[in-house]
Design a protein around this motif. Structure first.
Motif, PDB file in Angstrom:
ATOM      1  N   TRP A 760       0.787  -1.257  -0.096  1.00  0.00           N
ATOM      2  CA  TRP A 760      -0.230  -0.092  -0.142  1.00  0.00           C
ATOM      3  C   TRP A 760       0.959   1.370  -0.073  1.00  0.00           C
ATOM      4  CZ3 TRP A 760      -3.389  -1.719   5.079  1.00  0.00           C
ATOM      5  CH2 TRP A 760      -3.915  -2.893   4.405  1.00  0.00           C
ATOM      6  N   GLY A 761       1.962   0.991   0.486  1.00  0.00           N
ATOM      7  CA  GLY A 761       2.958   2.461   0.318  1.00  0.00           C
ATOM      8  C   GLY A 761       2.694   3.097   1.846  1.00  0.00           C
ATOM      9  N   VAL A 762       2.324   2.166   2.779  1.00  0.00           N
ATOM     10  CA  VAL A 762       2.195   2.855   4.117  1.00  0.00           C
ATOM     11  C   VAL A 762       3.475   3.444   4.758  1.00  0.00           C
ATOM     12  CG1 VAL A 762       1.385   2.272   6.619  1.00  0.00           C
ATOM     13  CG2 VAL A 762       0.259   1.450   4.573  1.00  0.00           C
ATOM     14  N   ASN A 763       3.429   4.653   5.529  1.00  0.00           N
ATOM     15  CA  ASN A 763       4.316   5.191   5.996  1.00  0.00           C
ATOM     16  C   ASN A 763       5.388   5.509   5.097  1.00  0.00           C
ATOM     17  OD1 ASN A 763       4.991   6.754   8.337  1.00  0.00           O
ATOM     18  ND2 ASN A 763       6.200   4.768   9.137  1.00  0.00           N
ATOM     19  N   GLU A 764       5.245   5.918   3.862  1.00  0.00           N
ATOM     20  CA  GLU A 764       6.292   6.342   2.938  1.00  0.00           C
ATOM     21  C   GLU A 764       5.937   7.788   2.236  1.00  0.00           C
ATOM     22  OE1 GLU A 764       6.729   3.547  -0.328  1.00  0.00           O
ATOM     23  OE2 GLU A 764       6.677   2.134   1.043  1.00  0.00           O
ATOM     24  N   GLN A 765       6.900   8.539   2.106  1.00  0.00           N
ATOM     25  CA  GLN A 765       6.629   9.802   1.468  1.00  0.00           C
ATOM     26  C   GLN A 765       7.879  10.157   0.425  1.00  0.00           C
ATOM     27  OE1 GLN A 765       6.110  13.158   4.343  1.00  0.00           O
ATOM     28  NE2 GLN A 765       5.485  14.544   2.704  1.00  0.00           N
ATOM     29  N   ARG A 766       7.359  10.620  -0.587  1.00  0.00           N
ATOM     30  CA  ARG A 766       8.244  11.068  -1.964  1.00  0.00           C
ATOM     31  C   ARG A 766       7.970  12.463  -1.973  1.00  0.00           C
ATOM     32  NH1 ARG A 766      11.116   8.716  -5.876  1.00  0.00           N
ATOM     33  NH2 ARG A 766      10.141   6.753  -5.216  1.00  0.00           N
ATOM     34  N   ILE A 767       9.160  13.107  -2.076  1.00  0.00           N
ATOM     35  CA  ILE A 767       9.205  14.469  -2.347  1.00  0.00           C
ATOM     36  C   ILE A 767      10.132  14.919  -3.660  1.00  0.00           C
ATOM     37  CG2 ILE A 767      10.064  16.579  -1.355  1.00  0.00           C
ATOM     38  CD1 ILE A 767       9.985  15.634   1.607  1.00  0.00           C
ATOM     39  N   THR A 768       9.345  15.674  -4.360  1.00  0.00           N
ATOM     40  CA  THR A 768      10.033  16.083  -5.872  1.00  0.00           C
ATOM     41  C   THR A 768      10.063  17.458  -6.161  1.00  0.00           C
ATOM     42  OG1 THR A 768       9.176  13.675  -6.625  1.00  0.00           O
ATOM     43  CG2 THR A 768       9.662  15.499  -8.131  1.00  0.00           C
ATOM     44  N   THR A 769      11.270  17.882  -6.515  1.00  0.00           N
ATOM     45  CA  THR A 769      11.305  19.183  -6.929  1.00  0.00           C
ATOM     46  C   THR A 769      11.960  19.238  -8.197  1.00  0.00           C
ATOM     47  OG1 THR A 769      13.290  19.960  -5.776  1.00  0.00           O
ATOM     48  CG2 THR A 769      11.081  20.261  -4.734  1.00  0.00           C
ATOM     49  N   SER A 770      11.859  20.317  -9.132  1.00  0.00           N
ATOM     50  CA  SER A 770      12.664  20.484 -10.349  1.00  0.00           C
ATOM     51  C   SER A 770      12.835  21.976 -10.692  1.00  0.00           C
ATOM     52  CB  SER A 770      12.063  19.611 -11.249  1.00  0.00           C
ATOM     53  OG  SER A 770      11.008  19.979 -11.837  1.00  0.00           O
ATOM     54  N   ALA A 771      13.720  22.058 -11.876  1.00  0.00           N
ATOM     55  CA  ALA A 771      13.914  23.492 -12.400  1.00  0.00           C
ATOM     56  C   ALA A 771      14.683  23.071 -13.734  1.00  0.00           C
ATOM     57  CB  ALA A 771      14.639  24.182 -11.587  1.00  0.00           C
ATOM     58  N   GLU A 772      14.884  24.254 -14.503  1.00  0.00           N
ATOM     59  CA  GLU A 772      15.499  23.824 -15.630  1.00  0.00           C
ATOM     60  C   GLU A 772      16.780  23.109 -15.695  1.00  0.00           C
ATOM     61  OE1 GLU A 772      17.151  28.319 -16.211  1.00  0.00           O
ATOM     62  OE2 GLU A 772      15.152  27.867 -16.960  1.00  0.00           O
ATOM     63  N   ASP A 773      17.464  23.364 -14.503  1.00  0.00           N
ATOM     64  CA  ASP A 773      18.787  22.730 -14.453  1.00  0.00           C
ATOM     65  C   ASP A 773      19.134  21.716 -13.216  1.00  0.00           C
ATOM     66  OD1 ASP A 773      18.450  24.429 -12.699  1.00  0.00           O
ATOM     67  OD2 ASP A 773      20.447  25.442 -12.509  1.00  0.00           O
ATOM     68  N   PHE A 774      17.809  21.001 -12.678  1.00  0.00           N
ATOM     69  CA  PHE A 774      18.055  20.051 -12.013  1.00  0.00           C
ATOM     70  C   PHE A 774      16.698  19.234 -11.465  1.00  0.00           C
ATOM     71  CE2 PHE A 774      16.136  23.233  -9.059  1.00  0.00           C
ATOM     72  CZ  PHE A 774      15.360  22.198  -8.363  1.00  0.00           C
ATOM     73  N   TYR A 775      16.645  18.018 -11.502  1.00  0.00           N
ATOM     74  CA  TYR A 775      15.614  17.427 -10.945  1.00  0.00           C
ATOM     75  C   TYR A 775      16.109  16.371  -9.966  1.00  0.00           C
ATOM     76  CZ  TYR A 775      12.110  13.560 -11.117  1.00  0.00           C
ATOM     77  OH  TYR A 775      11.150  12.435 -10.854  1.00  0.00           O
ATOM     78  N   THR A 776      15.229  16.326  -8.691  1.00  0.00           N
ATOM     79  CA  THR A 776      15.547  15.584  -7.827  1.00  0.00           C
ATOM     80  C   THR A 776      14.192  15.025  -7.231  1.00  0.00           C
ATOM     81  OG1 THR A 776      16.202  15.627  -5.381  1.00  0.00           O
ATOM     82  CG2 THR A 776      15.330  17.699  -6.070  1.00  0.00           C
ATOM     83  N   THR A 777      14.095  13.642  -6.750  1.00  0.00           N
ATOM     84  CA  THR A 777      12.912  13.017  -6.184  1.00  0.00           C
ATOM     85  C   THR A 777      13.650  11.869  -5.226  1.00  0.00           C
ATOM     86  OG1 THR A 777      11.152  11.570  -6.426  1.00  0.00           O
ATOM     87  CG2 THR A 777      12.778  11.188  -8.198  1.00  0.00           C
ATOM     88  N   THR A 778      12.971  12.070  -3.994  1.00  0.00           N
ATOM     89  CA  THR A 778      13.451  11.254  -2.747  1.00  0.00           C
ATOM     90  C   THR A 778      12.303  10.474  -2.166  1.00  0.00           C
ATOM     91  OG1 THR A 778      15.492  12.762  -2.660  1.00  0.00           O
ATOM     92  CG2 THR A 778      14.876  11.034  -0.881  1.00  0.00           C
TER      93      THR A 778
END
Length: 814
Positions: A760-778
């Protein structure tokens, strides 16, 4: 001007069209000890002994009837162990009558023990707040006040313990009406859940409260004694071994306990508690990042342990004494300690390519062991003095002093080929806080209204020392790095004047208020002698109205202006290397966030519960955001900044009830459309993001035969947009099973937290941000299927049971 004119017309219309009737007040006391009698039954009877109205006295022995017609009545006063008293009264036309102190005498036939079973409404609503009984949230037993708050209909708590109400992270927390300078998660984690009796969510605070916090105010009420004598409760908790520890290096420890007491003797009241909680959590982190600098693009996906070792303990004491009917004092103390080790041992696969050709330039693998430690000792002392000048006027003085000794460190390394340390850094910091609040408040009681005026001073200062040491190749001596080192002095001062008018009509409650504040802050960097002053004058109007529509329905409308001030962490410009891929930094020139709130709603009282619906709109200027940019090919620069504006328009639905005599349900849904817009850092384009966001908190509790009970509570938070991306949904279901022994003197409970029976993905959290010169997801994955065992002892009740004499032969014959 047109808005204020309409409000004035509304006020005058209500005042003129609603009929004026008489009010009746008084206080019930013991004739021998002169102590107040709480929860005595008060009835008003006509000449035919028919009941006209009835109520019970409050904790102070006071009662208050409204909207009585003129005429002759009898006042009936009843309380267990006392003689019934009938008082003949005559109420004049459209005037208020204060009966003063009414003495009742103990009866000669006094019972040794009386057990009263009753149901208290789990939820109550007024014009500015929603009140919830903490006892309905069984999954919080043995935890902290944070575990209680996260179950409120409008609340949500993410994986890092950040609280939001109606989607707002700016929350002010009060303990028995006393504010703190600490952040909400810190102060809530210092109070045991078992010590909390009620939680008030003040959605539209009146002028007497600080306007800080765009999400409103949470007020925790702790246990107090309503009758003379001692009462004790003890709770012990232990955790079973982890089901899945993600191969973390250390095993998780979970155990704790808390004890609380209440004592009352005539005019003296004491209550307090002590708690300790060790609550480690295993975890895993899975990230993917890439950056672009010119024609170079670097990818560095990562995986590894992210676990927490943490404990906290605290002591709370409160004393109140009533010298006379006119003079009373209250003294409170809160002392606590918090410790947290965050382990982030991450493995990176680094690959750099030339974007124009796709050719690989370099590839390397490295290991990043990281240990972040945060500690603090927290002390809060509050004093208040109440002087009742006469029946109409009273004066209250208050003082709160707070000290927090906050310190910690971060150890960070990059290791290649399993043993070649190419870099090692060590951050240390001390950041003690001193805070003082002073207040003077005058209350003027009119026939059907109160006028409250006062002055409040808030002053806090922090002197931070931040040192950054580093060595290259891991062999040399650690040397101080001036670029990331510095000393910071931050001061905040607020002068406030307020006036508030509260009026009760026959079926309507009205509150109008205005607050003036002069706010000044100063951030001084001692190492560079740079100073960043800021000051502003602001007005904060408030309006609250609640009207009884009849048939159990009530309607309310409220409006207020609030502010989200910048905390010292957000203002701190000294960079911190949190871990290998992140450099964190604040901005001393951040602007406060100014918020306008409007809401309206309906409440329906049921035979065994209630339902409510609220619609709200919120507009924020200068919303504070944490955003990323590229600092180096494998390092993101994480900073705080102001966006241009954000808005929320939403609706919340909730309620509680008993569809069956043995079944209780509670729940709430919050649904809103969130929009945010603004330029970020040096990026030229204006970022716009919006989406529909919702949260769900729902619970069910069944009382089974032979003192068994069981329940299920589910907390769900949907995906939320940010100015640079989104935060994923967050799901936490919890189960409890309880068994009572010895007439409820002992209760054993099994808790199954973060239930995961599939994927179910219990107790998990993904944070994603991006711009023209980077991308990050954790994706942050925290421990699931956690089992805890609680034992709760009502020592006062247990002592009574053990002392009762028992007839062995008589019982056998019977």
């Amino acid at each position: 001007m047109k808005k204020y004119y309409l409000l004035l017309c509304l006020f005058l219309t209500i005042q003129s069209v609603i009929a004026q009737k008489a009010n009746l007040t008084g206080t019930v006391k013991d004739s021998l000890t002169n102590s107040v009698i709480s929860y005595a039954s008060i009835g008003i009877l006509d000449n035919s002994n028919n009941v006209v109205d009835g109520m019970i006295t409050n904790e102070s022995g006071k009662f208050s009837f409204h909207n009585l017609g003129s005429g002759k009545y009898f006042l009936s006063i009843k309380f267990i162990g006392y003689n019934q008293k009938l008082v003949p009264i005559e109420i004049p036309n459209q005037k208020s009558l204060d009966l003063g102190t009414i003495l009742i005498s103990p009866s000669k036939n006094v019972l040794e023990q009386v057990t009263v079973t009753g149901n208290i409404a789990s939820q109550q609503h007024s014009s500015d707040r929603q009140t919830y009984q903490a006892s309905q949230y069984k999954n919080a037993v043995g935890g902290t006040a944070l575990d209680v708050v996260k179950n409120l209909p409008s609340a949500s708590v993410d994986a890092n313990g950040n609280i939001s109400m109606r989607g707002n992270s700016g929350i002010i927390v009060l303990i028995n009406g006393k504010p703190s300078f600490l952040d909400p998660a810190t102060i809530l984690s210092q109070i045991a859940a078992n010590d909390v009796t009620e939680v008030e969510y003040i959605t539209s605070p009146t002028a007497q409260f600080d306007p800080d916090g765009k999400g409103g105010i949470i007020n925790l009420k702790t246990r107090k004694s309503s009758t003379n004598g001692f009462a004790w409760t003890l709770n012990l908790q232990g955790g079973l071994p982890s089901i899945d520890d993600y191969d973390n290096l250390e095993s998780q420890k979970r155990f704790g306990g808390d004890i609380a007491f209440q004592f009352k003797k005539d005019k003296l009241e004491l209550n307090g508690s002590a708690n300790y909680l060790r609550n480690d959590n295993a975890g895993f982190r899975d990230g993917d990042v890439n950056t672009i600098i010119g024609d170079r693009q670097t990818f560095f996906p990562s995986q590894g342990e992210r676990s927490f070792d943490k404990y906290n303990f605290g002591v709370r004491l409160n004393a109140g004494y009533e010298f006379t009917d006119k003079h009373s004092v209250n003294l409170g103390l809160l002392a606590s300690r918090k410790f947290q080790d965050r382990i982030a041992d991450i493995y990176y696969n680094n690959r750099t390519i030339q974007r124009s050709t796709g050719e690989e330039i370099s590839r390397t693998n490295y290991f990043n062991p990281n240990l972040q430690n945060k500690q603090g000792e927290f002390y809060l002392l509050d004093f208040s003095y109440l002087y009742k000048i006469n029946k109409s006027h009273s004066l209250q003085l208050g003082a709160i002093y707070e000290f927090a000794n906050i310190y910690g460190s971060t150890r960070n390394a990059n290791i290649e080929n399993q043993n070649d340390t190419i870099q090692f850094t060590h951050n240390t910091y001390t950041n003690p806080l001193h805070g003082l609040r002073l207040s003077i408040q005058h209350q003027w009681k009119l026939a059907n209204a109160d006028i409250l005026t006062g002055y409040q001073l808030r002053n806090d200062r922090q002197k931070g020392n931040f040192e950054y040491y580093a060595t290259e190749n891991g062999n040399g001596k650690l040397e101080l790095v001036p670029e990331f080192t510095g000393k910071l002095n931050a001061t905040n001062r607020v002068h406030s004047l307020f006036t508030q008018y509260d009026r009760k009509f026959e079926r309507t409650q009205l509150s109008l208020g205005l607050r003036y504040e002069y706010y000044e802050r100063d951030v001084l960097l001692l190492n560079t002698n740079q100073e960043f002053p800021y000051s502003i004058h602001q007005l904060y109007p408030t309006f609250n109205l609640m009207h009884d529509l009849g048939s159990g329905y009530s309607w309310k409308v409220a409006a207020s202006r609030r502010v989200q001030r910048n905390n010292n962490f957000e203002l701190n410009p000294i960079p911190e290397r949190e871990h290998s891929e992140t450099l964190e930094q604040g901005d001393p020139e951040l602007l406060p966030e100014f918020i306008t709130n409007v809401e309206t709603g309906f409440v329906k009282k049921l035979k065994a519960g209630s339902l409510f619906m609220n619609a709200y709109y919120q507009h924020s200027k200068n919303p504070i955001q944490r955003v990323n940019s590229v600092y180096a090919d494998t390092i993101l620069h994480r900073v705080f900044t102001n966006a241009d504006y954000s808005s929320r328009i939403g609706v919340e639905l909730g309620g509680e009830g008993k569809p069956l005599s043995w079944l209780k349900v509670n729940g709430g849904v919050n649904l809103y459309n969130f929009k945010i817009s603004g330029k970020v850092l040096d990026y030229l384009e204006t970022r716009n993001n919006q989406d529909l966001v919702y949260s769900l908190n729902a619970g069910i509790q069944a009382d089974l035969s032979k003192n068994w009970s069981t329940g299920l509570q589910v907390n769900y938070l949907s995906e939320r947009p940010t100015v640079q991306g989104y935060d994923s949904r967050f799901l936490t279901p919890h189960f409890n099973l309880s068994k009572g022994f010895m007439n409820g003197a002992i209760t054993a409970q099994l808790q199954w937290q973060f239930i995961e029976l599939g994927n179910w993905g219990v107790n998990e959290q993904r944070i994603t941000t991006s711009a023209e010169d980077f991308y990050t997801t954790t994706n942050y994955i925290y421990e699931k299927n956690v089992f805890l065992i609680n034992l709760n002892f009502n020592l006062h009740k247990l002592n009574q049971i053990l002392k009762l004499p028992k007839s062995e032969f008589g019982e056998k014959e019977f």
